[in-house]
Design an enzyme around this catalytic site. Structure first.
Site, short mmCIF file in Angstrom:
data_model
loop_
_atom_site.label_atom_id
_atom_site.label_comp_id
_atom_site.label_asym_id
_atom_site.label_seq_id
_atom_site.Cartn_x
_atom_site.Cartn_y
_atom_site.Cartn_z
N CYS A 1 -50.94 -10.49 -6.02
CA CYS A 1 -50.87 -9.05 -6.26
C CYS A 1 -49.79 -8.69 -7.26
O CYS A 1 -49.83 -7.63 -7.89
CB CYS A 1 -50.66 -8.29 -4.95
N ARG B 1 -48.63 -10.99 -9.83
CA ARG B 1 -48.63 -11.76 -11.07
C ARG B 1 -49.97 -12.44 -11.32
O ARG B 1 -50.70 -12.76 -10.37
CB ARG B 1 -47.52 -12.82 -11.05
N SER C 1 -39.51 -12.88 -7.34
CA SER C 1 -40.35 -12.03 -6.51
C SER C 1 -39.85 -10.59 -6.48
O SER C 1 -38.69 -10.31 -6.78
CB SER C 1 -40.40 -12.57 -5.08
N PRO D 1 -40.90 -15.68 1.28
CA PRO D 1 -41.39 -17.05 1.41
C PRO D 1 -42.86 -17.25 1.05
O PRO D 1 -43.29 -18.38 0.83
CB PRO D 1 -41.17 -17.35 2.90
N GLN E 1 -48.50 -19.70 -2.09
CA GLN E 1 -49.48 -19.28 -3.09
C GLN E 1 -49.46 -20.23 -4.29
O GLN E 1 -50.52 -20.53 -4.86
CB GLN E 1 -49.19 -17.84 -3.52
N ALA F 1 -48.79 8.20 9.87
CA ALA F 1 -49.64 7.18 9.23
C ALA F 1 -49.40 7.12 7.72
O ALA F 1 -50.25 6.72 6.95
CB ALA F 1 -51.11 7.48 9.51
N GLU G 1 -46.90 5.88 4.28
CA GLU G 1 -46.62 4.55 3.76
C GLU G 1 -45.55 3.83 4.57
O GLU G 1 -45.67 2.63 4.85
CB GLU G 1 -46.19 4.64 2.30
N MET G 2 -44.48 4.51 4.96
CA MET G 2 -43.43 3.85 5.74
C MET G 2 -43.95 3.42 7.10
O MET G 2 -43.66 2.31 7.57
CB MET G 2 -42.22 4.78 5.90
#
Length: 437
Positions: free
Chosen positions: A49, A51, A108, A114, A119, A189, A191-192
């Protein structure tokens, strides 16, 4: 041969561009085939998501870089104009350093996370299984795996929460230990709330979402395999809750001390971990006075995150040194490979001269016994090895491509190695003919 990296990441491209160029795991084999058809048949495609990157091997890194960019753009149906500004192209040691930093979690969005090492391993596995990979790519990625593991083992880079939601999860583990039998309730509900629910949902027994926006609540509940309840039923849900995360946009308190008093009567002294991530606050600060309540607000968690980030800076410096050491070792190996054709031709030349002289002296050696003749063969072979040891080591140690090319060219001319290669090829052809007869 050169290592070539072409890619874009969260450092260079916004989400909408990354989404357009991104390649899902199921699409990777077809994308590798497309790259191979365009002349890039020894490559690894890493797409997450954050790169999309292609690592390849080529004699002409500039031309290969152009082919990779065009191939990716055509395959994903995007215009070069839309992605050119976000792209980076790196070669050799710079490309290796980038991959090693990625594997170590240094590149990252959240430093030290981690997941990226897994990946990287998966991307290499797909490439090696689908099309096979050459020695340069193999050595590169195994070096990336090693440095990723070493950084995590030796520096503690991944230790400590560096996001609010993960800090909440870490604190809850300190209070309860194993979260598997625990139940979580989320107020809101947005984003946080979503980030916290996602961090917790595989750790807890159940997740309940209470929100005024039922549609958003259902979407979040589906993501975490939980359930959504009406906002007015939120207090009843707390009777069995071990963890409460509240992150609504309400201008008023959504959980007062009086509300909690009614809830606690049914809980029989069971502790509750309460995280208030709202601004303004959702939860009455007075509840922190209650013995069975562990209340943390957004400032408490930010303090933990900042402390962990500061601690990670020391780990980052150590990790960068480890990466640089690994890059130096890998690049020295890559440089030494450039000398291999010349060194092989030189050894072949000396061996042919040795064999020719032994054949010429065969009549004089005929009086020797088998052991003595074997000793002569061994002595002359060892002489060749010792004579070639120093030039072999010196040529491999040259760290400049132009200097290595110049020295290799000088050796090839001085010892007529190109003629030797032609002679060796003629010998192989004649041997094949004799075998055919």
């Amino acid at each position: 041969m050169h290592l070539v990296l072409v890619g874009l990441s969260h450092h260079t491209a916004p989400l909408e561009v990354r989404e357009r160029i991104g390649i899902s795991r199921s699409m990777v084999p077809a994308a590798l085939d497309r790259l191979a058809n365009d002349g890039c048949d020894d490559a690894v495609l890493l797409s997450t998501c954050n790169r999309t990157e292609v690592y390849a091997v080529a004699a002409d890194p500039v031309a290969m870089g152009e082919r990779i960019v065009s191939c990716l753009a055509d395959y994903r149906g995007v215009s070069r104009d839309d992605i050119d500004a976000a792209l980076y192209v790196r070669t050799d040691a710079d490309a290796a350093r980038h991959l090693f930093r990625v594997s170590a979690g240094l590149d990252s969005l959240v430093v030290g996370e981690p997941e990226i090492l897994g990946q990287v391993k998966d991307a290499y596995k797909v490439a090696s299984e689908e099309r096979g990979t050459g020695s340069v790519i193999n050595r590169l990625f195994h070096g990336a795996f090693a440095i990723g593991k070493r950084v995590r083992t030796d520096t503690g880079l991944a230790e400590g929460a560096v996001s609010l939601s993960y800090a909440a999860l870490t604190l809850s583990r300190k209070i309860f230990g194993d979260l598997k039998p625990r139940h979580m309730v989320v107020f809101g509900a947005g984003e946080m709330s979503r980030l916290c629910a996602l961090h917790f949902h595989q750790q807890v027994a159940s997740t309940t979402i209470a929100t005024r926006r039922h549609d958003r609540g259902e979407a979040l509940a589906a993501e975490v395999h939980g359930r959504v309840i009406a906002w007015d039923a939120r207090l009843e849900a707390l009777a069995d809750a071990d963890v409460l995360v509240s992150a609504t946009g309400s201008p008023d308190l959504v959980l007062t001390d009086a509300d909690l008093a009614r809830v606690l009567a049914a809980r029989r002294g069971r502790p509750m971990f309460v995280v208030d991530l709202a601004v303004p606050r959702d939860v009455d600060p007075a509840i922190a006075e209650r013995e069975e309540i562990f209340l943390y607000n957004i400032d408490d968690l930010r303090g933990i995150v900042q402390e962990n980030l500061a601690r990670r800076q020391d780990a980052v410096a150590k990790a960068e040194r480890l990466v640089n050491d690994e890059v130096s070792a890998w690049y020295a190996w890559l440089r030494s490979r450039a000398a291999i054709p010349t060194l092989v031709a030189l050894r072949t030349r000396f061996e042919r001269v040795r064999q020719a002289e032994i054949e010429r002296l065969a009549p004089r050696l005929s009086g020797l016994g088998p052991d003595a003749r074997a000793r002569v063969d061994e002595i002359t072979r060892l002489m060749i090895e010792k004579l070639l040891l120093t030039p072999t080591e010196q040529l491999k140690a040259i760290d400049d491509h132009d200097t290595m090319d110049a020295c290799s060219s000088a050796l090839r001319r001085l010892f007529a190695l190109d003629d030797e290669a032609a002679a060796a090829e003629a010998d192989r052809t004649e041997a094949a003919r004799e075998k055919a007869r």
